[in-house]
Design a protein around this motif. Structure first.
Motif: not given
Length: 57
Positions: A27-32, A5-17, A19-20
């Motif tokens: 091997k990556t199955i999916t990313v959400v 899980v990685e947290k992403h924050q872009i100024e002016g937008l809502e924080r998001g996550y 999940v891989e």
């Protein structure tokens, strides 16, 4: 299967996550990606532990 899980924050937008999900070989199955407002915290535990004190124990 694991998760990363990685947290992403872009100024002016809502924080998001991000999940891989990946298999045992890495091997990556999916990313959400999810906005923070779509997540919820787990409900508190509904079970309680009752300690019983037996004489002589």
């Amino acid at each position: 299967m694991g998760t990363l899980v990685e947290k992403h924050q872009i100024e002016g937008l809502e924080r998001g996550y991000r999940v891989e999900f990946f298999d045992r070989l890495g091997k990556t199955i999916t990313v959400v990606t999810l906005p923070e407002n779509s997540l919820r915290f787990p409900a508190p535990l509904r079970t309680r532990v009752k300690l019983i004190n037996h004489a002589g124990v």
